[in-house]
Design a protein around this motif. Structure first.
Motif, PDB file in Angstrom:
ATOM      1  N   LEU A   1      -8.955  37.700   9.678  1.00  0.00           N
ATOM      2  CA  LEU A   1      -7.606  37.266   9.269  1.00  0.00           C
ATOM      3  C   LEU A   1      -6.566  38.188   9.894  1.00  0.00           C
ATOM      4  CD1 LEU A   1      -5.392  35.856   7.613  1.00  0.00           C
ATOM      5  CD2 LEU A   1      -6.165  37.138   5.611  1.00  0.00           C
ATOM      6  N   ASP A   2      -5.662  37.603  10.657  1.00  0.00           N
ATOM      7  CA  ASP A   2      -4.567  38.353  11.285  1.00  0.00           C
ATOM      8  C   ASP A   2      -3.433  38.495  10.274  1.00  0.00           C
ATOM      9  OD1 ASP A   2      -2.504  39.314  12.895  1.00  0.00           O
ATOM     10  OD2 ASP A   2      -3.056  38.056  14.601  1.00  0.00           O
ATOM     11  N   VAL A   3      -3.087  39.724   9.918  1.00  0.00           N
ATOM     12  CA  VAL A   3      -1.967  39.929   8.989  1.00  0.00           C
ATOM     13  C   VAL A   3      -0.803  40.705   9.623  1.00  0.00           C
ATOM     14  CG1 VAL A   3      -3.200  39.646   6.795  1.00  0.00           C
ATOM     15  CG2 VAL A   3      -3.155  41.895   7.879  1.00  0.00           C
TER      16      VAL A   3
ATOM     17  N   VAL B   1       3.259  30.024  19.078  1.00  0.00           N
ATOM     18  CA  VAL B   1       3.843  31.303  19.476  1.00  0.00           C
ATOM     19  C   VAL B   1       2.773  32.407  19.389  1.00  0.00           C
ATOM     20  CG1 VAL B   1       4.820  32.287  17.323  1.00  0.00           C
ATOM     21  CG2 VAL B   1       6.132  32.361  19.429  1.00  0.00           C
ATOM     22  N   HIS B   2       1.878  32.263  18.442  1.00  0.00           N
ATOM     23  CA  HIS B   2       0.795  33.238  18.264  1.00  0.00           C
ATOM     24  C   HIS B   2      -0.217  33.140  19.413  1.00  0.00           C
ATOM     25  CE1 HIS B   2      -1.874  35.299  14.981  1.00  0.00           C
ATOM     26  NE2 HIS B   2      -1.690  36.051  16.037  1.00  0.00           N
ATOM     27  N   VAL B   3      -0.507  31.924  19.844  1.00  0.00           N
ATOM     28  CA  VAL B   3      -1.436  31.732  20.967  1.00  0.00           C
ATOM     29  C   VAL B   3      -0.848  32.352  22.241  1.00  0.00           C
ATOM     30  CG1 VAL B   3      -2.497  30.010  22.497  1.00  0.00           C
ATOM     31  CG2 VAL B   3      -2.624  29.714  20.010  1.00  0.00           C
ATOM     32  N   ARG B   4       0.468  32.225  22.424  1.00  0.00           N
ATOM     33  CA  ARG B   4       1.106  32.825  23.608  1.00  0.00           C
ATOM     34  C   ARG B   4       0.940  34.345  23.608  1.00  0.00           C
ATOM     35  NH1 ARG B   4       5.253  29.088  22.937  1.00  0.00           N
ATOM     36  NH2 ARG B   4       6.825  30.577  22.250  1.00  0.00           N
ATOM     37  N   LEU B   5       1.037  34.922  22.410  1.00  0.00           N
ATOM     38  CA  LEU B   5       0.863  36.368  22.294  1.00  0.00           C
ATOM     39  C   LEU B   5      -0.575  36.761  22.681  1.00  0.00           C
ATOM     40  CD1 LEU B   5       2.486  38.636  19.801  1.00  0.00           C
ATOM     41  CD2 LEU B   5       0.028  38.780  19.878  1.00  0.00           C
ATOM     42  N   TYR B   6      -1.522  35.963  22.209  1.00  0.00           N
ATOM     43  CA  TYR B   6      -2.947  36.177  22.566  1.00  0.00           C
ATOM     44  C   TYR B   6      -3.128  36.120  24.085  1.00  0.00           C
ATOM     45  CZ  TYR B   6      -7.446  34.143  23.936  1.00  0.00           C
ATOM     46  OH  TYR B   6      -8.604  33.839  24.612  1.00  0.00           O
TER      47      TYR B   6
ATOM     48  N   LEU C   1     -10.362  39.770  18.667  1.00  0.00           N
ATOM     49  CA  LEU C   1     -10.004  39.479  17.270  1.00  0.00           C
ATOM     50  C   LEU C   1      -9.198  38.188  17.157  1.00  0.00           C
ATOM     51  CD1 LEU C   1      -9.188  43.132  16.134  1.00  0.00           C
ATOM     52  CD2 LEU C   1     -10.983  41.676  15.159  1.00  0.00           C
ATOM     53  N   HIS C   2      -8.292  37.951  18.114  1.00  0.00           N
ATOM     54  CA  HIS C   2      -7.529  36.698  18.067  1.00  0.00           C
ATOM     55  C   HIS C   2      -8.434  35.487  18.268  1.00  0.00           C
ATOM     56  CE1 HIS C   2      -3.737  39.089  18.438  1.00  0.00           C
ATOM     57  NE2 HIS C   2      -3.342  38.139  17.620  1.00  0.00           N
ATOM     58  N   GLU C   3      -9.394  35.604  19.175  1.00  0.00           N
ATOM     59  CA  GLU C   3     -10.311  34.467  19.388  1.00  0.00           C
ATOM     60  C   GLU C   3     -11.101  34.168  18.113  1.00  0.00           C
ATOM     61  OE1 GLU C   3     -12.404  35.637  22.949  1.00  0.00           O
ATOM     62  OE2 GLU C   3     -10.754  34.959  24.241  1.00  0.00           O
TER      63      GLU C   3
ATOM     64  N   GLU D   1       2.752  40.861  11.193  1.00  0.00           N
ATOM     65  CA  GLU D   1       3.898  39.991  10.869  1.00  0.00           C
ATOM     66  C   GLU D   1       4.008  38.823  11.851  1.00  0.00           C
ATOM     67  OE1 GLU D   1       4.325  43.326  10.574  1.00  0.00           O
ATOM     68  OE2 GLU D   1       5.264  43.684   8.617  1.00  0.00           O
ATOM     69  N   HIS D   2       3.637  39.071  13.111  1.00  0.00           N
ATOM     70  CA  HIS D   2       3.796  37.996  14.115  1.00  0.00           C
ATOM     71  C   HIS D   2       2.942  36.770  13.779  1.00  0.00           C
ATOM     72  CE1 HIS D   2       0.284  40.080  16.251  1.00  0.00           C
ATOM     73  NE2 HIS D   2      -0.155  38.867  15.999  1.00  0.00           N
ATOM     74  N   ALA D   3       1.919  36.965  12.939  1.00  0.00           N
ATOM     75  CA  ALA D   3       1.006  35.864  12.605  1.00  0.00           C
ATOM     76  C   ALA D   3       1.624  34.866  11.624  1.00  0.00           C
ATOM     77  CB  ALA D   3      -0.294  36.425  12.027  1.00  0.00           C
TER      78      ALA D   3
ATOM     79  N   GLY E   1      -2.731  45.184  10.147  1.00  0.00           N
ATOM     80  CA  GLY E   1      -3.151  44.432  11.328  1.00  0.00           C
ATOM     81  C   GLY E   1      -4.114  43.296  11.027  1.00  0.00           C
ATOM     82  N   TRP E   2      -5.276  43.667  10.484  1.00  0.00           N
ATOM     83  CA  TRP E   2      -6.330  42.675  10.296  1.00  0.00           C
ATOM     84  C   TRP E   2      -7.122  42.953   9.020  1.00  0.00           C
ATOM     85  CZ3 TRP E   2      -6.713  38.920  14.104  1.00  0.00           C
ATOM     86  CH2 TRP E   2      -6.117  39.223  15.339  1.00  0.00           C
ATOM     87  N   ALA E   3      -7.612  41.891   8.400  1.00  0.00           N
ATOM     88  CA  ALA E   3      -8.666  42.000   7.392  1.00  0.00           C
ATOM     89  C   ALA E   3      -9.892  41.332   7.994  1.00  0.00           C
ATOM     90  CB  ALA E   3      -8.264  41.291   6.105  1.00  0.00           C
TER      91      ALA E   3
HETATM   92 FE   FE2 Z   1      -2.006  38.156  16.148  1.00  0.00          FE
END
Ligand code: FE2
Length: 195
Positions: free
Chosen positions: A157-159, A23-28, A74-76, A161-163, A122-124
């Motif tokens: 690191l994706d933080v 589901v996370h890859v689809r968002l990307y 960032l997702h990649e 909530e969707h992650a 969002g991200w660390a």
């Molecule tokens: Fe994400």
């Protein structure tokens, strides 16, 4: 035209299960589509003459450009740096020496990175700040909010909530801990060797 990357779930990935990962890859993939849409609009003079910083269509395009493109990048980086099978591996001196130099010890870096993740919306990101010539753990509240200009991401690191929410619900701490055990240090070492 930006080509998206293909990310497949493998059993090396333990930080999240297949459903959460896919589901996370689809968002990307949605971000890839969006930056390409925005790029086409920007190449065709999107009402530049009405550009305005309170509200204008051109402003919306420029905001969307950095948000969507950073979302892609960032997702990649995140999907690439998960999947390490052996847990924490600081045997490689190129990582441990640099982390010790800039954070005092590996453990201190890890503690700081985890706290940064907990404090972020969002991200660390462990990045190499080329201006100060040192590593920093930085906190991003959105894809385009908190990046240091002239710095290079090393570990992401994706933080959002969707992650993790589908699998972990509100247990963000458990997700972060599982991430720390599943870092692909080879990828991290390669990134570090560039800078
Ligand atoms: Fe994400």
């Amino acid at each position: 035209m930006i080509e998206g990357m293909n990310f497949e779930y493998t059993h090396d990935i333990t930080v999240v299960n297949r459903e959460q990962f896919e589901v996370h890859v689809r968002l990307y993939e949605g971000y890839v589509k969006k930056i390409n849409e925005i790029d086409v609009i920007l190449q065709n003079n999107p009402r530049r003459e009405k550009a305005n910083s309170t509200f204008s269509f051109f402003r919306e395009c420029k905001r969307g450009e950095t948000y969507a493109l950073n979302g892609v990048i960032l997702h990649e980086l995140y999907f690439e740096n998960v999947g390490g099978g052996e847990g924490v591996n600081v045997a490689n001196p190129s990582v441990s020496v640099q982390l010790e130099m800039d954070f005092g010890s590996y453990n201190n870096w890890e503690e700081d990175f985890i706290a940064t993740a907990k404090a972020s919306r969002g991200w660390a990101v462990l990045c190499y700040d080329q201006r100060s010539q040192r590593l920093r753990n930085i906190s991003l509240d959105a894809h385009d909010l908190g990046n240091i200009a002239y710095s290079a991401p090393i570990l992401v690191l994706d933080v959002y909530e969707h992650a993790y929410f589908l699998q972990y619900a509100d247990d963000k701490t458990e997700y972060i801990n599982r991430f720390m055990e599943n870092i692909n240090w080879e990828v991290v070492i390669n990134r570090m060797s560039i800078y």
